[in-house]
Each structure stands twice: as structure tokens, then as C-alpha cells.
Scaffold this motif. Structure first.
Motif, short mmCIF file in Angstrom:
data_model
loop_
_atom_site.label_atom_id
_atom_site.label_comp_id
_atom_site.label_asym_id
_atom_site.label_seq_id
_atom_site.Cartn_x
_atom_site.Cartn_y
_atom_site.Cartn_z
N SER A 138 -6.38 8.70 4.63
CA SER A 138 -6.33 10.11 5.01
C SER A 138 -4.96 10.73 4.75
CB SER A 138 -6.70 10.28 6.50
OG SER A 138 -5.66 9.83 7.36
N LEU A 139 -3.94 9.88 4.54
CA LEU A 139 -2.61 10.40 4.21
C LEU A 139 -2.57 10.99 2.80
CD1 LEU A 139 -0.44 7.43 5.57
CD2 LEU A 139 -0.77 9.66 6.67
N LYS A 140 -3.43 10.47 1.92
CA LYS A 140 -3.56 10.96 0.54
C LYS A 140 -2.21 10.92 -0.20
CE LYS A 140 -7.41 13.97 1.82
NZ LYS A 140 -7.92 15.36 1.92
N THR A 141 -1.60 9.75 -0.18
CA THR A 141 -0.31 9.58 -0.84
C THR A 141 -0.49 8.86 -2.17
OG1 THR A 141 0.23 7.38 0.04
CG2 THR A 141 0.64 9.27 1.47
N ASP A 142 0.63 8.62 -2.85
CA ASP A 142 0.59 7.85 -4.09
C ASP A 142 0.89 6.37 -3.84
OD1 ASP A 142 3.25 8.10 -3.44
OD2 ASP A 142 3.85 9.05 -5.33
N HIS A 143 0.88 5.96 -2.56
CA HIS A 143 1.08 4.55 -2.21
C HIS A 143 -0.27 3.87 -2.01
CE1 HIS A 143 5.28 5.49 -1.74
NE2 HIS A 143 5.02 6.37 -0.79
N VAL A 144 -0.25 2.54 -2.04
CA VAL A 144 -1.48 1.77 -1.82
C VAL A 144 -1.24 0.72 -0.75
CG1 VAL A 144 -2.36 2.13 -4.15
CG2 VAL A 144 -0.91 0.15 -3.69
#
Length: 214
Positions: A138-144
Motif C-alpha cells: 500500500s506504500l506504492k514505493t520503488d522498493h521490494v
């Protein structure tokens, strides 16, 4: 002597205030909301079985997942460079998401951290790996997330469950989170950005009180 003391205070106070408010990279401009509607932590509980919510809190959110032991260094960096600087602010909390079943390891880490600070506003919370992934997504970041459902990055969540960060960072452009392994990054960039968010809410509170008086 009193005259010179008063004059000295009157001269130095504005300069000190200016330096303080100009010290941040963002100069206390409003920190952008990069993602709205971060998933609430309704599927998690603390070691004591209590709920923890993002709503109405300024939260530093971390993910230790299924592996606690290897994250001790990250926790020590966060408590020294972030938590101890801000634990006294109302509504501030630091929340770490872990998988159910890691309570024993979390308790051992908490005991070590207790020697460094009052842990009242530091929350280890436990849920399923699916729940951890749901919050992270839900953060919708470019991290995994790593296979152990952890990440070295920590995130600033505002009182409305918005992810705060930078959309014009000088190094990476979009800065969603901060690497807890990197002391310089959390001591400088992250510390500065938390200062911005806290200042924003303090100003809102002062405005609210002023409006009430009117």
C-alpha cells in the motif's frame, strides 16, 4: 549588567530561531505526500496484545518480517538517530512489523533497546506475512520486500496515513524511504524530514488554538 544581558538575549534569540528553522533541507516547507491511504494496522498486535494504529499518529514504519536477529544494527541506528530525538513529541511513534512467531526474538531486542531509551512509543507489532505484504504494497514505493518480508528502508507516515517523502531529492529524485543501515542518511535526510512533518503539525495546532480564541 542586566541591561546588556537583556540586549544580548534580544539580539541572539532571533538569530538562533532563524538558524534553527533554516537548518532543514526543506526549510520546513510541507513535505510532499507521495502515497495516500496507507493500509491501517488492524491485523497487527503488540507484544501485550494491544492494537496500534497509524491514524492520528506521526509514524516511522519499519519492516523486520520473519528475521529479527539480523536487524539489530538497524534498530540501534534508529533508536540513536531518530527515536531518541523525537520520542518526546506528542503522537510520535516508531512501529516495526514482524511475523507472528518472532515474539521471543523481539522481546530480546526490546530488552537491549530499553537500556538506551524509554520504549513507550516504540512498538513491535505482529501479524501474518500476508498482512505485512499488504501494508508494504500500500506504500506504492520503488522498493521490494525481501523473501523474509523485511526491508532495510523505513518510512514516514503522517496522521492521515499518507506516506511522506521527497519528490526532488538531490541523489535519487523520488525518495520514498530511508535506509536504516546508512547512519548518515537517517541522521541527516530522515531526521530533517521528520522535523518538517512535526513542525507542520505544530503550526496547525497553533493555528487551531488561535482560531478557537477568536
Amino acid at each position: 549588567m542586566k541591561k546588556y544581558l537583556v540586549l544580548g538575549v534580544l539580539f541572539l534569540l532571533p538569530i538562533t530561531a532563524y538558524i534553527f528553522f533554516a537548518s532543514g533541507v526543506n526549510n520546513f516547507a510541507k513535505l510532499p505526500v507521495l502515497t495516500a491511504g496507507v493500509t491501517e494496522l488492524t491485523q497487527f498486535q503488540t507484544l501485550e496484545g494491544n492494537p496500534v494504529l497509524l491514524e492520528n499518529h506521526i509514524t516511522v514504519l519499519g519492516f523486520f518480517g520473519t528475521e529479527v536477529t539480523s536487524k539489530h544494527g538497524n534498530a540501534f541506528n534508529l533508536i540513536q538517530k531518530i527515536y531518541k530525538k523525537n520520542e518526546g513529541f506528542e503522537d510520535f511513534q516508531l512501529v516495526i512489523l514482524l511475523e507472528k512467531g518472532t515474539e521471543t526474538e523481539a522481546k530480546a531486542l526490546q530488552q537491549k533497546l530499553n537500556e538506551m531509551a524509554d520504549m513507550t512509543n516504540w512498538k513491535f507489532v505482529f501479524g501474518s506475512t500476508d498482512a505485512i505484504a499488504q501494508v508494504f504494497d500500500s506504500l506504492k514505493t520503488d522498493h521490494v520486500l525481501r523473501p523474509d518480508y523485511s526491508t532495510p528502508f523505513v518510512f514516514i507516515i503522517d496522521k492521515d496515513r499518507g506516506l511522506r517523502g521527497r519528490d526532488d531529492d538531490e541523489d535519487v529524485g523520488m525518495l520514498y524511504g530511508f535506509d536504516a543501515r546508512d547512519v548518515a542518511e537517517i541522521n541527516n535526510k530522515m531526521s530533517d524530514d521528520i522535523k518538517v512533518v512535526l513542525a507542520e503539525y505544530r503550526l496547525e495546532l497553533k493555528k487551531y488554538k488561535a482560531d478557537r480564541k477568536i
